[in-house]
Design a protein around this motif. Structure first.
Motif, mmCIF file in Angstrom:
data_model
loop_
_atom_site.group_PDB
_atom_site.id
_atom_site.type_symbol
_atom_site.label_atom_id
_atom_site.label_comp_id
_atom_site.label_asym_id
_atom_site.label_seq_id
_atom_site.Cartn_x
_atom_site.Cartn_y
_atom_site.Cartn_z
ATOM 1 N N GLY A 16 17.912 -2.701 -2.117
ATOM 2 C CA GLY A 16 16.792 -2.888 -1.024
ATOM 3 C C GLY A 16 15.913 -2.048 -1.395
ATOM 4 O O GLY A 16 15.530 -1.735 -2.425
ATOM 5 N N THR A 17 15.607 -1.308 -0.135
ATOM 6 C CA THR A 17 14.773 -0.152 -0.168
ATOM 7 C C THR A 17 15.198 1.291 -0.709
ATOM 8 O O THR A 17 14.728 2.163 -0.867
ATOM 9 C CB THR A 17 14.196 0.066 1.228
ATOM 10 O OG1 THR A 17 15.328 0.553 1.937
ATOM 11 C CG2 THR A 17 13.527 -1.093 1.762
ATOM 12 N N GLY A 18 16.386 1.024 -0.931
ATOM 13 C CA GLY A 18 17.166 2.250 -1.769
ATOM 14 C C GLY A 18 17.833 3.265 -0.486
ATOM 15 O O GLY A 18 18.133 4.457 -0.760
ATOM 16 N N ASN A 19 17.424 2.865 0.801
ATOM 17 C CA ASN A 19 17.857 3.797 1.703
ATOM 18 C C ASN A 19 19.150 4.108 2.118
ATOM 19 O O ASN A 19 19.449 5.340 1.984
ATOM 20 C CB ASN A 19 17.148 3.255 3.273
ATOM 21 C CG ASN A 19 17.087 4.320 4.450
ATOM 22 O OD1 ASN A 19 16.613 5.452 3.949
ATOM 23 N ND2 ASN A 19 17.556 4.159 5.577
ATOM 24 N N LEU A 20 19.936 3.214 2.078
ATOM 25 C CA LEU A 20 21.586 3.557 2.035
ATOM 26 C C LEU A 20 21.848 4.092 0.781
ATOM 27 O O LEU A 20 22.330 5.266 0.958
ATOM 28 C CB LEU A 20 22.345 2.268 1.869
ATOM 29 C CG LEU A 20 23.736 2.199 1.838
ATOM 30 C CD1 LEU A 20 24.393 3.261 3.052
ATOM 31 C CD2 LEU A 20 24.399 0.794 1.776
ATOM 32 N N LEU A 21 21.636 3.794 -0.349
ATOM 33 C CA LEU A 21 21.719 4.736 -1.296
ATOM 34 C C LEU A 21 21.462 6.120 -1.592
ATOM 35 O O LEU A 21 22.198 7.035 -1.967
ATOM 36 C CB LEU A 21 21.340 4.081 -2.837
ATOM 37 C CG LEU A 21 21.836 4.373 -4.371
ATOM 38 C CD1 LEU A 21 23.365 4.545 -4.477
ATOM 39 C CD2 LEU A 21 21.410 3.667 -5.411
ATOM 40 N N THR A 22 20.054 6.177 -1.296
ATOM 41 C CA THR A 22 19.615 7.513 -1.205
ATOM 42 C C THR A 22 20.216 8.597 -0.184
ATOM 43 O O THR A 22 20.321 9.761 -0.395
ATOM 44 C CB THR A 22 18.092 7.730 -1.195
ATOM 45 O OG1 THR A 22 17.570 6.970 -0.348
ATOM 46 C CG2 THR A 22 17.469 7.220 -2.649
ATOM 47 N N ILE B 265 12.462 -3.241 -4.380
ATOM 48 C CA ILE B 265 12.968 -2.488 -5.481
ATOM 49 C C ILE B 265 11.919 -1.526 -5.791
ATOM 50 O O ILE B 265 12.352 -0.297 -6.255
ATOM 51 C CB ILE B 265 13.660 -3.231 -6.557
ATOM 52 C CG1 ILE B 265 14.671 -2.296 -7.414
ATOM 53 C CG2 ILE B 265 12.832 -3.859 -7.658
ATOM 54 C CD1 ILE B 265 15.780 -3.020 -8.165
ATOM 55 N N LYS B 266 10.584 -1.842 -5.587
ATOM 56 C CA LYS B 266 9.456 -0.723 -6.036
ATOM 57 C C LYS B 266 9.743 0.165 -5.320
ATOM 58 O O LYS B 266 9.422 1.221 -5.608
ATOM 59 C CB LYS B 266 8.232 -1.607 -6.000
ATOM 60 C CG LYS B 266 7.298 -0.924 -6.660
ATOM 61 C CD LYS B 266 5.812 -1.663 -6.809
ATOM 62 C CE LYS B 266 4.657 -0.805 -7.546
ATOM 63 N NZ LYS B 266 3.382 -1.367 -7.106
ATOM 64 N N ALA C 241 0.866 -1.258 0.024
ATOM 65 C CA ALA C 241 0.044 0.177 -0.222
ATOM 66 C C ALA C 241 0.761 1.338 -0.092
ATOM 67 O O ALA C 241 0.396 2.283 -0.695
ATOM 68 C CB ALA C 241 -0.873 -0.103 1.279
ATOM 69 N N LEU C 242 2.010 1.159 0.746
ATOM 70 C CA LEU C 242 2.742 2.302 0.555
ATOM 71 C C LEU C 242 3.404 2.503 -0.592
ATOM 72 O O LEU C 242 3.714 3.748 -1.264
ATOM 73 C CB LEU C 242 4.013 2.211 1.648
ATOM 74 C CG LEU C 242 5.055 3.055 1.931
ATOM 75 C CD1 LEU C 242 4.721 4.548 2.241
ATOM 76 C CD2 LEU C 242 6.444 2.726 2.802
ATOM 77 N N SER C 243 3.679 1.680 -1.430
ATOM 78 C CA SER C 243 4.146 1.860 -2.783
ATOM 79 C C SER C 243 3.238 2.362 -3.471
ATOM 80 O O SER C 243 3.354 3.264 -4.411
ATOM 81 C CB SER C 243 4.866 0.580 -3.273
ATOM 82 O OG SER C 243 3.733 -0.490 -3.720
ATOM 83 N N GLU C 244 1.990 1.995 -3.375
ATOM 84 C CA GLU C 244 0.897 2.698 -4.293
ATOM 85 C C GLU C 244 0.626 3.920 -3.901
ATOM 86 O O GLU C 244 0.592 4.932 -4.733
ATOM 87 C CB GLU C 244 -0.492 1.863 -3.836
ATOM 88 C CG GLU C 244 -0.498 0.151 -4.404
ATOM 89 C CD GLU C 244 -0.329 0.213 -5.724
ATOM 90 O OE1 GLU C 244 -1.043 1.120 -6.632
ATOM 91 O OE2 GLU C 244 0.207 -0.852 -6.339
#
Ligand code: SAM
Length: 328
Positions: free
Chosen positions: A127-133, A156-157, A31-34
């Motif tokens: 993963g969730t991209g937290n490290l990269l962002t 990845i979504k 739901a969060l991704s939506e």
């Protein structure tokens, strides 16, 4: 009572995720991704919702204008919502990299790429991209072309939606990073590596670091694959288990590393950062060998203090700065 920008964004993400979770009969993270997609598009993209639900969502979305917030405010509030969703069920190997580690990694990458005006960056376990962002938001004075790969389609979504919400143009690949990667060698690799066995024995055959019997260690194969996608002289920053060099496969890993890289540093993170002290980790910093690339006079070895211990942290930063003066 006024609430912080982070709480304001989190409240909208949370309220709308709860509405969508019920209406779409899905998990909180789905739901969060939506809801992230809706916020990014400035529209409600789930056609199947009733007009009443759309109205309720719109009312929430009207409470925030994302462009009025900083990228870090958006990242942190999105991170809180992901953490809430992950509380329900997430394997330890899929956990998001915490901010404290992201900040240390950002500081190190900044120091090692000091002389570059622009560089390319790959996270093969994004993963969730937290490290990269976190890293991209911290190093905002350089042009960074970045790539993220992950096998988990929901994570990845979430990563690509987070990147959109933070206006970070990352290129994402949803695939097994240990299969062929369509990414040219980069200047810097960063990764919070999945630790454990790689189940694809056939796929591991092409790796020097495969195990002779049974499954191979995924984290060893990730190191080899990352190195293949790094330019000569490029740097690699991995979050590794403290016992990386103690397993029965360690001698092979050590031989491989001494042939292909210069170990720049091993920074042990404070145990207090980890729920289970036995799962404590370190940051391993490597530089890929190449013509005219020389190793450091001395490897940077340090045990980082608790980050909130200001005096000890200042002494540690002074030690790292001194190492840079003498070795870089
Ligand atoms: N840095 C990430 C973040 O901030 O969310 C967390 C990384 S998590 C510790 C490790 C990641 O490796 C997980 O997202 C998992 O899905 C991914 N992973 C595990 N095996 C993989 C594989 N063979 N190929 C690609 N990704 C893989």
């Amino acid at each position: 009572m006024s609430i912080s920008p982070m709480e304001t964004i989190f409240n909208v993400l949370n309220e709308t995720s709860l509405i969508l979770k019920d209406e779409l009969n899905c998990t909180y993270l789905e739901a969060l991704s939506e809801t992230g997609e809706n916020l990014f598009h400035g529209d409600i993209i789930q056609d199947e919702l009733s007009e009443l639900t759309k109205k309720r969502l719109k009312k929430q979305y009207e409470r925030i204008n994302l462009s009025a917030f900083s990228k870090e405010e958006v990242r942190k509030s999105y991170q809180l919502a992901i953490l809430k969703g992950m509380r329900d069920n997430v394997q330890s190997n899929h956990q998001m990299t915490p901010d404290s580690i992201g900040l240390v990694m950002s500081y190190l990458i900044k120091k090692f790429t000091d002389k570059a005006e622009a560089f390319s960056l790959l996270d093969p376990a994004v993963g969730t991209g937290n490290l990269l962002t976190t890293i991209l938001n911290q190093i905002d004075d350089k042009e960074i072309t970045s790539y993220g790969v992950d096998i988990d389609d929901l994570l990845i979504k979430l990563a690509y939606i987070g990147a959109n919400l933070q206006s970070q143009p990352i290129q994402f690949f949803n695939q097994d990073s240990l299969e062929h990667l369509f990414i040219d060698p980069v200047d810097v690799v960063v990764g919070d590596l999945p630790v454990g066995f790689y189940p694809n024995d056939l796929g591991s055959q092409k790796y020097i670091l495969k195990s002779e019997k049974g499954h191979s260690y995924a984290h060893h194969l990730f190191i080899e694959q990352s190195l293949k996608h790094t330019k000569s002289g490029g740097y690699l920053f991995f979050l590794i288990p403290n016992g990386l060099f103690e397993s029965e496969e360690a001698p092979k890993l050590q031989r491989f590393l001494s042939e292909h890289v210069y170990i720049q540093g091993v920074l042990q993170l404070p145990e207090s950062m980890f729920k289970n002290p036995n799962a404590a980790k370190s940051i391993l910093i490597l530089q890929k060998k190449g013509d005219e690339i020389k190793g450091p006079k001395q490897v940077l070895m340090a045990k980082l203090p608790t980050l909130s211990h200001q005096q000890a942290m200042e002494a540690m930063i002074a030690k790292i700065e001194k190492w840079f003066d003498e070795n870089k």
